[in-house]
Write a protein that holds these residues in place. Structure first.
Motif, PDB file in Angstrom:
ATOM      1  N   SER A 105       5.373   9.842  -9.450  1.00 22.85           N
ATOM      2  CA  SER A 105       4.978  10.020 -10.852  1.00 22.85           C
ATOM      3  C   SER A 105       4.364  11.400 -11.081  1.00 22.85           C
ATOM      4  CB  SER A 105       3.977   8.942 -11.259  1.00 22.85           C
ATOM      5  OG  SER A 105       4.570   7.680 -11.230  1.00 22.85           O
ATOM      6  N   GLY A 106       3.507  11.828 -10.177  1.00 27.16           N
ATOM      7  CA  GLY A 106       2.894  13.150 -10.297  1.00 27.16           C
ATOM      8  C   GLY A 106       3.919  14.264 -10.238  1.00 27.16           C
ATOM      9  N   ASN A 139       3.936   1.532  -0.972  1.00 25.94           N
ATOM     10  CA  ASN A 139       4.669   1.595  -2.229  1.00 25.94           C
ATOM     11  C   ASN A 139       3.797   2.162  -3.345  1.00 25.94           C
ATOM     12  OD1 ASN A 139       6.672   1.251  -4.098  1.00 25.94           O
ATOM     13  ND2 ASN A 139       6.412  -0.948  -4.291  1.00 25.94           N
ATOM     14  N   LYS A 140       2.543   1.745  -3.398  1.00 25.62           N
ATOM     15  CA  LYS A 140       1.625   2.230  -4.430  1.00 25.62           C
ATOM     16  C   LYS A 140       1.366   3.732  -4.277  1.00 25.62           C
ATOM     17  CE  LYS A 140      -2.379   0.412  -6.699  1.00 25.62           C
ATOM     18  NZ  LYS A 140      -3.473  -0.538  -6.635  1.00 25.62           N
ATOM     19  N   ARG A 141       1.136   4.171  -3.043  1.00 26.76           N
ATOM     20  CA  ARG A 141       0.891   5.582  -2.774  1.00 26.76           C
ATOM     21  C   ARG A 141       2.116   6.423  -3.131  1.00 26.76           C
ATOM     22  NH1 ARG A 141       2.821   8.641   0.832  1.00 26.76           N
ATOM     23  NH2 ARG A 141       3.600   6.924   2.085  1.00 26.76           N
ATOM     24  N   ASP A 158       0.828  -1.215   0.000  1.00 27.32           N
ATOM     25  CA  ASP A 158       0.000   0.000   0.000  1.00 27.32           C
ATOM     26  C   ASP A 158       0.863   1.267   0.000  1.00 27.32           C
ATOM     27  OD1 ASP A 158      -2.289  -1.531  -0.004  1.00 27.32           O
ATOM     28  OD2 ASP A 158      -2.515  -1.482   2.184  1.00 27.32           O
ATOM     29  N   SER A 214       4.701   5.700  -5.112  1.00 33.04           N
ATOM     30  CA  SER A 214       5.024   5.695  -6.542  1.00 33.04           C
ATOM     31  C   SER A 214       4.082   6.626  -7.310  1.00 33.04           C
ATOM     32  CB  SER A 214       4.987   4.277  -7.110  1.00 33.04           C
ATOM     33  OG  SER A 214       3.705   3.740  -7.016  1.00 33.04           O
ATOM     34  N   GLY A 215       2.831   6.729  -6.874  1.00 33.40           N
ATOM     35  CA  GLY A 215       1.901   7.684  -7.488  1.00 33.40           C
ATOM     36  C   GLY A 215       2.327   9.121  -7.258  1.00 33.40           C
ATOM     37  N   GLU A 216       2.772   9.427  -6.034  1.00 35.92           N
ATOM     38  CA  GLU A 216       3.250  10.782  -5.722  1.00 35.92           C
ATOM     39  C   GLU A 216       4.490  11.122  -6.549  1.00 35.92           C
ATOM     40  OE1 GLU A 216       3.866  11.403  -1.549  1.00 35.92           O
ATOM     41  OE2 GLU A 216       1.858  10.709  -1.028  1.00 35.92           O
TER      42      GLU A 216
END
Length: 126
Positions: free
Chosen positions: A116-117, A108-110, A106, A112-114
């Motif tokens: 990328s943004g 890691n997903k959060r 969880d 990696s999204g930050e």
């Protein structure tokens, strides 16, 4: 007490100031340039924006054809945030090796999204 050099009786003196430039790098040939008011105003604006003197800007334009502008404060802020996120990602990878990938999925997903943004924002800025 006077310090003297062991081989002579003259006092030691420290060399002060900036070291001299080699002959090839020394700028010793001045050029006088005149600008109309509109182009002079452009140079002054660029000087203020880059926080560099007019002479340095004119020199860079004459020699290189462009002036490399410094990064904006906002871009520097984003780069620092990206460095912090990269550090957090490394810590998560370390925890993943210890506890297994499900333990950090969880976070890691959060993260990696930050990341990328933030990379998208940096690409738009540059």
């Amino acid at each position: 007490m006077n310090r003297t050099h062991p081989e002579s009786n003259t006092p030691e003196r420290k060399q002060g100031g900036r070291p001299k430039l080699p002959d090839g790098e020394k700028r010793d040939c001045p050029v006088k340039v005149y600008f109309d008011r509109a182009n002079y105003a452009k140079l002054v604006r660029r000087s203020k924006r880059t926080a560099r003197p007019l002479s340095e800007i004119v020199y860079e334009l004459a020699v290189n054809g462009y002036v490399k502008e410094p990064l904006s404060k906002e871009t520097i802020k984003w780069l620092r945030a990206l460095a912090g996120m990269a550090n957090n990602l490394n810590q998560l990878a370390h925890l993943g090796h210890i506890h297994g990938p499900q333990y950090i999925a969880d976070d890691n997903k959060r993260l990696s999204g930050e990341i990328s943004g933030l990379i998208v924002k940096l690409n738009e800025q540059l």
